[in-house]
Design an enzyme around this catalytic site. Structure first.
Site, mmCIF file in Angstrom:
data_model
loop_
_atom_site.group_PDB
_atom_site.id
_atom_site.type_symbol
_atom_site.label_atom_id
_atom_site.label_comp_id
_atom_site.label_asym_id
_atom_site.label_seq_id
_atom_site.Cartn_x
_atom_site.Cartn_y
_atom_site.Cartn_z
ATOM 1 C CG PHE A 11 -8.672 -2.090 -5.085
ATOM 2 C CD1 PHE A 11 -9.976 -1.618 -4.984
ATOM 3 C CD2 PHE A 11 -7.763 -1.766 -4.076
ATOM 4 C CE1 PHE A 11 -10.359 -0.824 -3.906
ATOM 5 C CE2 PHE A 11 -8.148 -0.980 -3.004
ATOM 6 C CZ PHE A 11 -9.439 -0.505 -2.927
ATOM 7 C CG ASP A 32 0.090 -8.874 -16.301
ATOM 8 O OD1 ASP A 32 -0.757 -8.538 -15.442
ATOM 9 O OD2 ASP A 32 1.193 -9.366 -16.010
ATOM 10 C CB ALA A 72 1.076 -2.206 -13.710
ATOM 11 C CB SER A 115 4.034 0.740 -0.912
ATOM 12 O OG SER A 115 3.920 0.044 0.288
ATOM 13 C CE1 TYR A 139 4.188 -4.004 -3.589
ATOM 14 C CE2 TYR A 139 4.481 -3.207 -1.344
ATOM 15 C CZ TYR A 139 3.844 -3.128 -2.569
ATOM 16 O OH TYR A 139 2.881 -2.169 -2.780
ATOM 17 C CG ASN A 168 -2.874 -0.526 5.269
ATOM 18 O OD1 ASN A 168 -1.759 -0.060 5.526
ATOM 19 N ND2 ASN A 168 -3.162 -1.798 5.414
ATOM 20 N N GLY A 270 7.535 -9.855 11.177
ATOM 21 C CA GLY A 270 7.846 -8.580 10.530
ATOM 22 C C GLY A 270 6.664 -7.638 10.389
HETATM 23 N N1 NAD Z 1 -3.989 -1.618 -2.083
HETATM 24 C C1 NAD Z 1 -3.164 -1.019 -1.224
HETATM 25 O O1 NAD Z 1 -3.463 -0.885 -0.036
HETATM 26 C C2 NAD Z 1 -1.837 -0.469 -1.702
HETATM 27 C C3 NAD Z 1 -0.975 0.111 -0.750
HETATM 28 C C4 NAD Z 1 0.250 0.615 -1.180
HETATM 29 C C5 NAD Z 1 0.574 0.600 -2.521
HETATM 30 N N2 NAD Z 1 -0.274 0.012 -3.414
HETATM 31 C C6 NAD Z 1 0.103 0.013 -4.828
HETATM 32 O O2 NAD Z 1 -1.001 0.481 -5.592
HETATM 33 C C7 NAD Z 1 -0.964 -0.114 -6.884
HETATM 34 C C8 NAD Z 1 -2.301 -0.754 -7.211
HETATM 35 O O3 NAD Z 1 -2.562 -1.776 -6.262
HETATM 36 P P1 NAD Z 1 -3.984 -2.486 -6.118
HETATM 37 O O4 NAD Z 1 -4.249 -2.625 -4.673
HETATM 38 O O5 NAD Z 1 -4.973 -1.820 -6.984
HETATM 39 O O6 NAD Z 1 -3.613 -3.943 -6.642
HETATM 40 P P2 NAD Z 1 -4.185 -4.790 -7.866
HETATM 41 O O7 NAD Z 1 -3.438 -6.095 -7.814
HETATM 42 O O8 NAD Z 1 -5.663 -4.836 -7.828
HETATM 43 O O9 NAD Z 1 -3.728 -3.945 -9.127
HETATM 44 C C9 NAD Z 1 -2.494 -4.144 -9.792
HETATM 45 C C10 NAD Z 1 -2.786 -4.274 -11.267
HETATM 46 O O10 NAD Z 1 -1.537 -4.414 -11.970
HETATM 47 C C11 NAD Z 1 -1.694 -5.455 -12.932
HETATM 48 N N3 NAD Z 1 -0.363 -6.028 -13.180
HETATM 49 C C12 NAD Z 1 0.392 -6.782 -12.357
HETATM 50 N N4 NAD Z 1 1.551 -7.118 -12.956
HETATM 51 C C13 NAD Z 1 1.527 -6.536 -14.189
HETATM 52 C C14 NAD Z 1 2.424 -6.514 -15.274
HETATM 53 N N5 NAD Z 1 3.638 -7.137 -15.217
HETATM 54 N N6 NAD Z 1 2.076 -5.834 -16.386
HETATM 55 C C15 NAD Z 1 0.871 -5.200 -16.468
HETATM 56 N N7 NAD Z 1 -0.024 -5.195 -15.471
HETATM 57 C C16 NAD Z 1 0.309 -5.852 -14.338
HETATM 58 C C17 NAD Z 1 -2.636 -6.446 -12.302
HETATM 59 O O11 NAD Z 1 -3.257 -7.308 -13.245
HETATM 60 C C18 NAD Z 1 -3.629 -5.505 -11.616
HETATM 61 O O12 NAD Z 1 -4.689 -5.140 -12.483
HETATM 62 C C19 NAD Z 1 0.221 -1.087 -6.873
HETATM 63 O O13 NAD Z 1 1.344 -0.431 -7.429
HETATM 64 C C20 NAD Z 1 0.441 -1.356 -5.404
HETATM 65 O O14 NAD Z 1 1.777 -1.739 -5.134
HETATM 66 C C21 NAD Z 1 -1.471 -0.514 -3.042
#
Ligand code: NAD
Length: 308
Positions: A11, A32, A72, A115, A139, A168, A270
């Protein structure tokens, strides 16, 4: 400039890839595809399908890279409770692997993704980066470990690292169709398909919702800020305002012109009661401030869902 985006099919990562490709960078994505989608990726970027915890895969994807954007992750908090080893492998070992390979490849800067969960429900709101850190899920522990690894790589090896604590994030491409989906796509999906939205607890718990374009702007700012201001540091990246889930639902109902009284279900154990970031440090250190208003971001997100 050649850049690597880990998680670039996801995303947030895919929006970042769009911005980097638009500014003319040569973009490689390592992903992946566990929760990401190849068709999210900008056609000018190259996908190296692989695991961030796999040394050979990351080494191969890194060749010639100047800046790494590391997004990722296994990002579902509940899944991390159910499958802590898998979360730790991707998030902790994966982050260390990316940092170590980047150091060996002579990468100049790594922007890593943390996060708001590292606060574990801060006592003082708005919350500063210096607030006590009490991660309350595997996490959150893995995200805090990643922050420390990033800082240590700056302190020990002088590889420039910046960690961003995201709050968020919402926007187009965020999916409602997973058991771990976030609240904004879940509410939009319910309202547009005539299903009763489910609210955990009384719905008065608040979140600091951040439109994805603002989040992407923070990554770009973190890639450009002077090292003397930002290297080895961590920054809150958030809208900087606080809305309850009931306020979110009401705003979406106004945009969509529908009203469906929610069903209240059990509060999540939680669940954090209030969440709001103090983003002054990012303004000073990165020259970044959030620009997209809450209603404006929601309207753009609804527009994407409706057109999809
Ligand atoms: N969406 C939120 O509100 C939010 C809030 C805080 C932190 N984050 C962090 O932002 C980042 C992106 O989150 P997102 O919301 O876009 O989620 P998402 O799940 O859409 O994106 C994560 C991506 O990482 C890839 N991935 C997962 N495991 C992998 C691996 N072992 N090797 C290679 N690729 C891998 C997934 O296929 C995916 O494309 C993450 O690090 C998440 O922890 C997101």
């Amino acid at each position: 400039m050649r850049v690597l985006v880990t998680g670039g099919a996801g995303f947030i990562g895919s929006h970042l890839v769009d911005a980097l490709a638009s500014r003319g960078d040569e973009v490689v994505v390592i992903d992946d595809l566990t929760t990401g989608y190849a068709d999210n990726i900008h056609p000018a970027a190259r996908l190296a399908e692989g695991d961030v915890a796999d040394r050979d895969a990351v080494d191969a994807a890194l060749a010639g890279t100047e800046v790494v954007f590391h997004l990722a992750a296994a990002r579902a908090v509940l899944r991390s409770v159910q499958q802590p080893r898998a979360t730790d492998r991707t998030n902790t070992a994966g982050t260390l692997n990316v940092l170590e390979s980047a150091r060996e490849a002579g990468v100049r800067r790594v922007i890593s993704t943390s996060s708001s969960s590292v606060y574990g429900g801060a006592v003082v709101v708005p919350t500063l980066e210096s607030a006590p850190l009490v991660p309350r899920s595997p996490y959150a522990v893995s995200k805090l470990a990643g922050e420390h690894y990033a800082r240590v790589y700056w302190e020990l090896h002088r590889m420039e690292t910046v960690s961003l604590r995201l709050f968020n994030v919402f926007g187009p491409r965020q999916r409602p169709d997973s058991q771990y989906a976030a609240v904004v796509p879940l509410f939009i999906d319910a309202l547009t398909s005539g299903h009763i939205p489910e609210v955990h607890g009384d719905g008065r718990q608040s979140r600091d919702f951040t439109y994805v374009d603002d989040t992407v702007a923070a990554y770009l700012a973190a890639s450009q800020a002077p090292a003397e201001k930002c290297a080895g540091r961590v920054y809150n990246v958030a809208g900087g305002r606080e809305y309850s889930l009931l306020e979110l639902l009401a705003a979406l109902e106004t945009i969509l012109g529908v009203h469906l009284p929610p069903r209240h279900v059990d509060a999540r154990p939680g669940d954090v009661r209030r969440s709001r970031a103090d983003c002054a440090a990012a303004a000073t250190g990165l020259g970044w401030v959030a620009k997209v208003g809450f209603e404006e971001g929601l309207a753009r997100t609804v527009g994407w869902f409706v057109q999809r």
